[in-house]
Design an enzyme around this catalytic site. Structure first.
Site, PDB file in Angstrom:
ATOM      1  CD  GLU A   1      -3.859   3.038  -5.720  1.00 18.88           C
ATOM      2  OE1 GLU A   1      -4.968   2.040  -5.833  1.00 18.88           O
ATOM      3  OE2 GLU A   1      -2.444   2.582  -5.004  1.00 18.88           O
TER       4      GLU A   1
ATOM      5  CG  HIS B   1      -3.991  -1.569  -6.520  1.00 16.29           C
ATOM      6  ND1 HIS B   1      -4.112  -0.530  -5.329  1.00 16.29           N
ATOM      7  CD2 HIS B   1      -3.771  -2.999  -6.288  1.00 16.29           C
ATOM      8  CE1 HIS B   1      -4.724  -1.562  -4.582  1.00 16.29           C
ATOM      9  NE2 HIS B   1      -4.275  -3.430  -5.082  1.00 16.29           N
TER      10      HIS B   1
ATOM     11  NE  ARG C   1      -4.718  -1.208   0.437  1.00 18.88           N
ATOM     12  CZ  ARG C   1      -3.985  -2.423  -0.049  1.00 18.88           C
ATOM     13  NH1 ARG C   1      -3.372  -2.516  -0.987  1.00 18.88           N
ATOM     14  NH2 ARG C   1      -5.533  -3.277  -0.352  1.00 18.88           N
TER      15      ARG C   1
HETATM   16  C1  8YV Z   1      -6.844  -5.566  -5.785  1.00 18.31           C
HETATM   17  C2  8YV Z   1      -5.640  -5.731  -3.292  1.00 18.31           C
HETATM   18  O1  8YV Z   1      -6.728  -4.739  -6.964  1.00 18.31           O
HETATM   19  O2  8YV Z   1      -6.192  -7.824  -2.869  1.00 18.31           O
HETATM   20  C3  8YV Z   1      -5.546  -6.148  -2.438  1.00 18.31           C
HETATM   21  O3  8YV Z   1      -5.472  -5.849  -1.345  1.00 18.31           O
HETATM   22  O4  8YV Z   1      -5.226  -4.194  -3.218  1.00 18.31           O
HETATM   23  C4  8YV Z   1      -6.242  -5.994  -4.847  1.00 18.31           C
HETATM   24  O5  8YV Z   1      -5.663  -7.546  -4.809  1.00 18.31           O
HETATM   25  C5  8YV Z   1      -8.158  -4.685  -5.232  1.00 18.31           C
HETATM   26  O6  8YV Z   1      -8.301  -5.576  -3.514  1.00 18.31           O
HETATM   27  C6  8YV Z   1      -9.277  -4.921  -5.853  1.00 18.31           C
HETATM   28  O7  8YV Z   1      -9.420  -3.975  -6.659  1.00 18.31           O
END
Ligand code: 8YV
Length: 315
Positions: A263, A281, A234
């Protein structure tokens, strides 16, 4: 049977929205012109919230749903969900761990290789005609045998380290404590020291209030002018101001980033930096993994409303 009313915070793939719509009375918050007004209208009926790791569910949303029972996250990261507000209302929270671990690890390693070996500039060099016009692309940096540091040796950090071992890299890691499953890897308690011992520094820890800006100016500058930071966790784990400053001054060699503050509206200064790889992402963004994430999310929701144990509870 009356379908439970479930609030959907953001879009999901069709292969999830179809089955969710069949099993639950879905309310699409992301299509509301005025979210607060929409929550005031439908909130009292809502028993479940479906959200994504990048969207979460804040205090206002949770408190607008007095009959809320569960929040299910499409993602392993639940840092964007107000857990205290959930606890206060006795609301369960689930996430989708494990099913995305290997894809996220693959992507982190791919970003390291891609940036270090100039994969993106190489593609442009060929397509632009520069190869024919100017000759060979400037040389890049070797990865094999280099020193790697992994900040956060949880599921994803472990899989990253396992992949880096295949590149004969010297692996060190930081975490709350040494891990018994980290055989042959060097535990370093202090992230600054880990950074000093890393040519490639991976940020792989789950984000929380305690980890905010754990990668601050001191850690960034300890990675140094020849080092690279790779973030698949993150943005909040990294002090973005310090990162942009160090990339601009050369105090940090380079960075490969899949996550950003605010983002998808990332800081425009990143766009002018030649020594940063920018990704949208997408670390878990494969069809296979997203289908598994969706299935696990739906299984948690179905289990809850069937009075069965949750599969992957957070609280
Ligand atoms: C996903 C993420 O892209 O798992 C996570 O925490 O950030 C990613 O896998 C997101 O949660 C949804 O688009």
């Amino acid at each position: 049977m009356v379908k439970p009313v479930v609030l959907q915070v953001g879009p999901l793939p069709e292969w999830d929205e179809g089955p969710l719509g069949e099993a639950f009375d879905m309310r699409r918050a992301f299509e509301a012109a005025d979210l607060a007004a929409y929550l005031a209208e439908v909130g009292p009926e809502v028993r479940g919230i479906v959200t994504r790791g990048d969207l979460g569910a804040n205090k206002a949303m949770i408190e607008a749903c007095p009959n809320l029972e569960i929040v299910v996250v499409y993602g392993v990261g639940y840092d964007a969900v107000d857990l205290d507000a959930c606890r206060a209302q006795g609301v369960h929270v689930t996430n989708t761990p494990d099913v995305l671990t290997k894809d996220v690890a693959d992507f982190g390693v791919a970003m390291m290789l891609g940036l270090s070996r100039s994969i993106v500039p190489g593609e442009a060099w060929v397509r632009s005609g520069d190869w024919a016009a100017k000759g060979m692309l400037p040389l890049s940096r070797r990865v094999s045998g280099a020193r790697a540091g992994v900040l956060g040796l949880g599921r994803i950090g472990y899989e990253i380290a396992r992949r880096l071992a295949a590149f004969d890299m010297q692996i060190s890691y930081s975490d709350i404590a040494a891990k018994d499953y980290a055989t042959g890897w060097n535990f370093v308690a202090d992230p600054v020291e880990l950074a000093q011992q890393s040519d490639f520094f991976f940020v792989a820890l789950a984000a929380s209030g305690e980890t905010r800006h754990i990668v601050g100016r001191e850690v960034i500058e300890a990675v140094g002018p020849d080092g690279m930071i790779i973030n698949i966790s993150r943005a909040a784990n990294v002090d973005e101001e310090a990162l942009i400053a160090a990339l601009g001054s050369g105090a940090l060699g380079s960075a490969a980033l899949d996550v950003f503050e605010g983002e998808p509206k990332l800081d425009p200064r990143f766009l002018d930096l030649p020594n940063v790889m920018l990704q949208p992402h997408q670390a878990s963004g494969t069809v296979e993994t997203r289908k598994d994430m969706g299935q696990l999310l739906r299984d948690n929701l179905t289990a809850h409303f069937a009075g069965k144990p949750l599969l992957t509870p957070v609280i």
